[in-house]
Design an enzyme around this catalytic site. Structure first.
Site, mmCIF file in Angstrom:
data_model
loop_
_atom_site.group_PDB
_atom_site.id
_atom_site.type_symbol
_atom_site.label_atom_id
_atom_site.label_comp_id
_atom_site.label_asym_id
_atom_site.label_seq_id
_atom_site.Cartn_x
_atom_site.Cartn_y
_atom_site.Cartn_z
ATOM 1 N N HIS A 1 0.384 18.490 -0.062
ATOM 2 C CA HIS A 1 -0.202 17.873 1.122
ATOM 3 C C HIS A 1 0.408 16.485 1.298
ATOM 4 O O HIS A 1 0.355 15.663 0.382
ATOM 5 C CB HIS A 1 -1.725 17.764 0.939
ATOM 6 N N HIS B 1 -8.776 11.559 -4.009
ATOM 7 C CA HIS B 1 -7.973 10.366 -4.264
ATOM 8 C C HIS B 1 -8.815 9.101 -4.222
ATOM 9 O O HIS B 1 -9.932 9.081 -3.709
ATOM 10 C CB HIS B 1 -6.804 10.267 -3.275
ATOM 11 N N GLU C 1 -10.638 3.075 4.356
ATOM 12 C CA GLU C 1 -10.485 4.074 5.411
ATOM 13 C C GLU C 1 -11.789 4.261 6.189
ATOM 14 O O GLU C 1 -12.816 4.630 5.609
ATOM 15 C CB GLU C 1 -10.059 5.415 4.815
ATOM 16 N N HIS D 1 -14.782 5.089 3.574
ATOM 17 C CA HIS D 1 -14.405 5.181 2.163
ATOM 18 C C HIS D 1 -13.594 3.933 1.852
ATOM 19 O O HIS D 1 -12.443 3.807 2.261
ATOM 20 C CB HIS D 1 -13.584 6.449 1.896
#
Length: 431
Positions: A288, A331, A337, A361
């Site tokens: 990804h 992660h 974010e 986050h």
């Protein structure tokens, strides 16, 4: 609606446009007398001495100069806040919110602004404010400008028109618009109700990200950014001009429309962009990719490669990665974010993250797919898959994003958000 509007194209171009023939001086900016008895006024969003490649300014030719206005008086900030946010401590907890409801009472754009979070310092010209706008009425006899930063509009529900000093922009979900710092504007509703997100950028004006090894094409293309042609209002009456200045709202009386620019030339004007024109890059082999490949606009900071804010989207696209866990991996990140959802379902959060909703986050706070998504993606048959009817976005910043008191304590906060990871099982059985 789009047939009623004309646009100039090209990100950051030096434009010139006039609503009346000959209103724009030729060969100079400030002649002794301007045609139609207009006033010349320079408008700068960078310092006079900024390097030519970074310098942003317009020349306006208007019916009255901007100095013709009343004395400003402080007004109630409502739920609007500005960085630094100090009213409550910022927790490292992962946070998520339901959509903010559109009020039943008459509410225009200014009165419907709600700040969810912010970082940096508006006075220090670093960081961002993150707001939601909800409205069911046009701004009648009111105009607004923001001296603290530029506004990035991300509509989620309903169509509107931004009437600005430079002209008109029609805006709908799936498009974005940016109004530079200090530009006066008014919001007209085309739909009965509107809702959307705003990133208030205190720092370096938004620019296009570099393509690097991708080469000369891909991501955003300059030609797809649209700027308004000159369109002016010659109206007199009792109007109100509202300013966001140094973190607070102020109002003054003004006896005419401040959107009286008959002609303008320069490179610091409002613009819009259709997110469907973003040329997605993605893996065609395995793993990804990092979300940075979906960056539409960026505001650089003083550290190369570490943004004041990146505006990132997750649009419809093909996923073909082989032998790969396809949703975003678990992660932790030095960046913070803040996500929103315009339509559809986000692939890492199939439940609870709904259009109009939001999540935060922060720096080093762990996040990733909910338990059900992990189970499904770990056992899926990996055929080429088209992600359709989805559009999520992210404001990603190098600075910790501090939620407001309203965001932490308001009814929209999902107090059970962390439950989406409680079902994650231990599979390890030892060597």
């Amino acid at each position: 609606m789009s047939n009623e509007f004309q646009y100039l194209t090209g990100f950051g171009n030096e434009f010139e446009t006039e609503a009346l023939p000959g209103a724009l001086p030729i060969g100079q900016f400030s002649p002794q007398k301007v045609k139609y008895d207009l006033y010349a006024e320079q408008y700068n969003t960078t310092a006079f001495t900024a390097p030519r490649a970074d310098n942003r300014r317009n020349w306006f030719y208007r019916i009255r100069p901007s100095v013709v206005q009343g004395d400003y008086q402080a007004m109630d900030n409502g739920l609007l806040r500005t960085a630094p946010i100090t009213e409550v401590p910022t927790p490292p907890t992962m946070l998520r919110w339901n959509p903010i409801e559109i009020p039943a009472e008459k509410t225009d754009f200014i009165d419907g602004l709600v700040t969810m979070a912010a970082n940096g310092s508006a006075n220090g010209q670093a960081g961002i404010g993150i707001h939601v706008y909800v409205a069911n009425a046009s701004m009648e006899g009111r105009y607004f400008y923001n001296a603290d930063g530029e506004f990035l509009f991300v509509p989620q529900q309903g169509e509107l028109v931004l009437h600005t000093e430079c002209g008109k922009l029609a805006l709908r979900p799936g498009e974005i618009a940016v109004i530079p710092r200090g530009i006066k504007f008014s919001v007209e509703l085309i739909s009965d109700q509107v809702r959307g997100y705003i990133c208030e950028n205190y720092g370096h004006p938004l620019i296009l990200p570099e393509r690097g090894p991708v080469g000369a094409n891909g991501y955003t293309n300059e030609r797809d950014f649209q700027y308004p042609v000159a369109a002016f209002e010659d109206k007199e009456g009792d109007f109100e001009l509202v300013s966001k200045f140094n973190g607070n709202l102020f109002r003054c009386d003004i006896g005419h429309s401040p959107l009286d620019v008959v002609a303008w030339t320069g490179n610091s004007a409002p613009y819009k962009y259709d997110l469907a024109r973003f040329n997605v890059m993605n893996t065609v082999s395995f793993d990804h990719p990092d979300p940075s490949i979906f960056t539409v606009l960026t505001s650089p900071s003083g550290t190369a490669g570490v943004a004041n804010v990146d505006f990132v989207i997750f649009p419809p696209r093909w996923m073909v990665a082989e032998d790969t866990f396809r949703p975003p991996y678990y992660h932790r990140n030095i960046m913070s974010e803040f996500m929103g959802l315009i339509e559809g379902v986000y692939d890492a959060k199939e439940h609870g993250f709904v259009p109009g909703g939001m999540s935060l986050h922060n720096c080093m706070s762990p996040h990733g797919p909910e338990a059900d998504v992990f189970e499904k993606a770990s056992n899926a048959e990996l055929e080429p898959q088209r992600y359709e009817n989805t559009l999520a976005f992210m404001f990603e910043s190098r600075y910790v994003i501090s939620p407001t008191k309203y965001a932490l304590e308001g009814k929209e906060r999902q107090q059970n958000y962390l439950d989406c990871w409680k079902g994650i099982r231990k599979y390890y059985k030892g060597a």
